[in-house]
Scaffold this motif. Structure first.
Motif, short mmCIF file in Angstrom:
data_model
loop_
_atom_site.label_atom_id
_atom_site.label_comp_id
_atom_site.label_asym_id
_atom_site.label_seq_id
_atom_site.Cartn_x
_atom_site.Cartn_y
_atom_site.Cartn_z
N PRO A 1 -15.09 2.49 -11.49
CA PRO A 1 -13.97 1.70 -12.04
C PRO A 1 -13.82 0.37 -11.31
CG PRO A 1 -13.31 3.99 -11.78
CD PRO A 1 -14.65 3.86 -11.12
N GLY A 2 -13.64 -0.71 -12.06
CA GLY A 2 -13.46 -2.03 -11.48
C GLY A 2 -14.74 -2.72 -11.08
N THR A 3 -15.88 -2.12 -11.32
CA THR A 3 -17.16 -2.70 -10.94
C THR A 3 -17.65 -3.68 -12.01
OG1 THR A 3 -17.78 -0.71 -9.73
CG2 THR A 3 -19.57 -2.19 -10.38
N ARG A 4 -18.24 -4.78 -11.56
CA ARG A 4 -18.92 -5.72 -12.46
C ARG A 4 -20.41 -5.50 -12.33
NH1 ARG A 4 -16.25 -10.09 -14.52
NH2 ARG A 4 -18.18 -11.28 -14.51
N MET A 5 -21.00 -4.94 -13.39
CA MET A 5 -22.44 -4.66 -13.39
C MET A 5 -23.13 -5.60 -14.37
SD MET A 5 -24.56 -1.20 -14.40
CE MET A 5 -24.58 -0.50 -12.76
N ALA A 6 -24.28 -6.11 -13.98
CA ALA A 6 -25.09 -6.96 -14.84
C ALA A 6 -26.37 -6.23 -15.20
CB ALA A 6 -25.41 -8.28 -14.15
N LEU A 7 -26.71 -6.26 -16.47
CA LEU A 7 -27.99 -5.71 -16.95
C LEU A 7 -28.91 -6.89 -17.24
CD1 LEU A 7 -26.79 -2.94 -19.47
CD2 LEU A 7 -27.39 -2.68 -17.06
N GLY B 1 -10.25 -6.38 -11.87
CA GLY B 1 -9.84 -4.98 -11.85
C GLY B 1 -10.39 -4.15 -12.99
N ARG B 2 -11.03 -4.79 -13.97
CA ARG B 2 -11.61 -4.04 -15.07
C ARG B 2 -13.07 -3.71 -14.78
NH1 ARG B 2 -7.87 -5.17 -19.26
NH2 ARG B 2 -6.78 -7.15 -18.92
N THR B 3 -13.56 -2.70 -15.49
CA THR B 3 -14.98 -2.37 -15.42
C THR B 3 -15.71 -3.24 -16.45
OG1 THR B 3 -14.43 -0.10 -14.84
CG2 THR B 3 -16.68 -0.53 -15.59
N VAL B 4 -16.72 -3.97 -15.98
CA VAL B 4 -17.44 -4.90 -16.87
C VAL B 4 -18.93 -4.64 -16.74
CG1 VAL B 4 -17.93 -7.30 -17.42
CG2 VAL B 4 -15.65 -6.65 -16.61
N VAL B 5 -19.57 -4.42 -17.88
CA VAL B 5 -21.03 -4.34 -17.95
C VAL B 5 -21.48 -5.56 -18.75
CG1 VAL B 5 -23.03 -3.04 -18.73
CG2 VAL B 5 -21.01 -1.82 -17.86
N ALA B 6 -22.13 -6.50 -18.07
CA ALA B 6 -22.52 -7.76 -18.71
C ALA B 6 -24.03 -7.79 -18.91
CB ALA B 6 -22.08 -8.94 -17.86
#
Length: 596
Positions: free
Chosen positions: A384-390, A544-549
């Motif tokens: 939760p709250g992680t910014r992940m990049a693909l 604070g949001r979970t983001v998968v970019a």
């Protein structure tokens, strides 16, 4: 191309364009069930149309009966023919017929429009309820062609064919009934000609619908070949492709004209059959009636009335054949429209819901075609709250993985969970409450700017709308509009640039306020400097949001907490920007190529 094109349909050309659909086409059973339901829904309007038409037809039959009575009185040598009464009755019947014919046309047009509106609404409601994965795989092209091209093809059939066919059937039935009541022997005349008409129509209608569809497809192929040649004229000249393009156009025109000749041949057989049928009916009435009159079994007045009623059958029979032919062609479009009814909506389990915000994928396999996987045993966790990049090369499976994490697709094997709840088992509406997907396709709907934003949260106040626009740097140009939030946008309104449309989509995302986001090149339509500025603004909103970019611009990956490198459907590297650059692997190579 066969030389005997007048007798047989053109041979199939394997080079001719084929049409393919990814959404299903309705089965005959589905089409029949839908038509039955549509007719039942409008049975009151049908009853009114039939009743009004019956009055009009009965009024039209008054003239032949009056004339028959007049002929009888003349044959009997009567001196008082009651002409004023006859003329008065005929005039009154003519007025009634005129009024009710107008009512028939009005009621028929209203019924057609109501049925067409219902068809459009049914299709739209059903389309909106389709599973997201179905629409993702099918794309919007096929769906849009159905609600535009197929609806247009059905418009005339629904407005005219159904009401007119009903009118024609009632008209012909009452005339035959009147003929039977007047002189039952004369009704045999219809039976004499019926086999000829049935055989001719059966022969025609078994061939015509497919032939007309092929003719339309042939014309479309001609138009496509000509348009491509004109649009790519310089390329054609540069590569000296002129002769080949001319040959292609000639071949397409030859195929189209072959189908034109074939459909003309079909009509050249049907129309004489119809004319011969009409002549046979009238001749049989006169011959049979003449025999009966000569033998004293029938009055000459009844023969006169019967002959006139038989002649009046020409128009309703023509109406029935014309509009039945139209319905045969329209049936194809109707099957495409109701085909979406064969797709079962995803109900989901209402009891399944997330208990937390952690996103996990475990041993996930997925493919668009049976036996061909795009993702191979992918496992990952997004706290939760992680910014992940693909990141990764094109075609590696990044967007596919993003759609699995957003709950658009269900894995073929393995599990994708949100807070421990399997996304594929959750109702679509519940998934959307928690996870939002923003991709490269952004839509501006017809309406005001406010209406476009309220799609995300219907109860939002204007202050919240301006705050959402400000969060994505769109408030500047939006406040400069003459009518502000009331400015009409979309087709027929203010034409927004692709970048502005993208900002509206992102503002809707801010208003929707999901806790988990999947961004698939969400800023791709902006120039690099504007995209960078917008992403920094969004970073504050998405705190604070979970983001998968999913991104090809590696500055997005540089700002992420975790980077996953996707290659050939597998996650080959996972870590922070600094760690992956130091490791000297695939991500480091991408970073070096990005910075030259």
């Amino acid at each position: 191309m066969t030389a005997a094109i007048g007798l047989t349909p053109p041979a199939h050309d394997p080079a001719a364009p084929e049409s393919a659909t990814t959404l299903p086409v309705g089965t005959p059973a589905t089409v029949r069930a839908y038509v039955t339901g549509l007719l039942r829904r409008h049975r009151a309007a049908f009853a009114v149309l039939v009743s009004v038409n019956a009055v009009a037809v009965i009024a039209s039959m008054v003239g032949p009966y009056l004339l028959g009575s007049l002929v009888d009185r003349l044959a009997e040598g009567a001196r008082d023919l009651h002409l004023p009464v006859t003329v008065g009755l005929f005039t009154a019947a003519l007025l009634v017929q005129t009024v009710f014919v107008r009512m028939v046309r009005l009621r028929g047009a209203m019924l057609g429009e109501e049925m067409l509106a219902d068809l459009r609404e049914d299709f739209l409601v059903r389309s909106v309820a389709l599973p997201p994965g179905v629409l993702e795989r099918a794309g919007t092209g096929d769906l849009l062609s159905r609600i535009t091209t197929d609806i247009d093809r059905l418009a005339e059939a629904m407005r005219e064919a159904v009401p007119q066919l009903t009118v024609g059937v009632v008209w012909a039935g009452l005339l035959i009934g009147g003929l039977t009541v007047t002189a039952p022997p004369l009704a045999l005349a219809v039976l004499v000609a019926a086999p000829l008409l049935v055989v001719g129509c059966r022969w025609y209608f078994r061939r015509a619908p497919a032939a007309y569809r092929s003719e339309a497809a042939g014309y479309a192929a001609v138009a496509a070949a000509l348009a491509e040649t004109v649009d790519a004229g310089r390329t054609v000249e540069a590569h000296r492709l002129g002769a080949r393009r001319v040959a292609l156009s000639d071949r397409r025109i030859k195929e189209w004209t072959a189908w034109e000749r074939y459909t003309l041949y079909l009509r050249s057989v049907l129309f004489p059959v119809i004319n011969v049928t009409h002549t046979t009916v009238l001749a049989a009435v006169l011959l049979i009636g003449g025999v009966f009159v000569l033998n004293g079994w029938m009055d000459v007045g009844d023969l006169t009335t019967g002959a006139l009623l038989a002649q009046m059958l020409v128009e309703p029979v023509g109406i029935i054949l014309r509009w039945y032919d139209e319905l045969q062609v329209a049936q194809v479009s109707l099957a495409r429209l109701v085909g979406v009814r064969d797709i079962e909506p995803e109900r989901g389990d209402e009891s399944v819901g997330p208990d937390g915000r952690e996103v996990r994928a475990r041993e996930v396999r997925f493919g668009y075609r049976e036996g061909v996987d795009v993702l191979h045993r992918v496992s990952m966790e997004v706290a939760p709250g992680t910014r992940m990049a693909l990141v990764g090369p094109s075609g590696a499976g990044k967007s596919t993985l993003g759609r699995l994490l957003a709950g658009i697709y269900a894995p073929r094997a393995g599990r994708v969970t949100l807070g421990g709840a399997e996304l594929s088992r959750m109702p679509a509406e519940r998934v959307r409450e928690h996870v939002a997907l923003v991709n490269q396709e952004h839509h501006v709907f017809v309406g005001s700017l406010r209406d476009n934003l309220l799609l995300a949260r219907t109860g939002a106040e204007d202050a919240e709308l301006w705050a959402a626009l400000g969060a994505v740097d769109a408030d500047g140009w939006a406040r400069a509009l003459d009518d502000g939030l009331d400015t009409g946008v979309g087709s027929g309104g203010l034409a927004l640039t692709p970048a502005q449309a993208q900002q509206i989509a992102l503002a809707r995302l801010v208003l929707a306020d999901p806790h988990t986001l999947v961004l698939d090149e969400a800023t791709s339509l902006l120039d690099p400097r504007a995209a960078r500025h917008l992403e920094r603004s969004l970073a504050r909103v998405l705190e604070g949001r979970t983001v998968v970019a999913i991104a090809h611009r590696l500055h997005t990956a540089h700002d992420a907490d975790v980077i996953a490198v996707v290659e050939e459907g597998r996650i080959t590297e996972l870590g922070s920007h600094d760690d992956l650059v130091a490791a000297g692997g695939a991500y480091a190579a991408l970073w070096r190529s990005w910075h030259g």
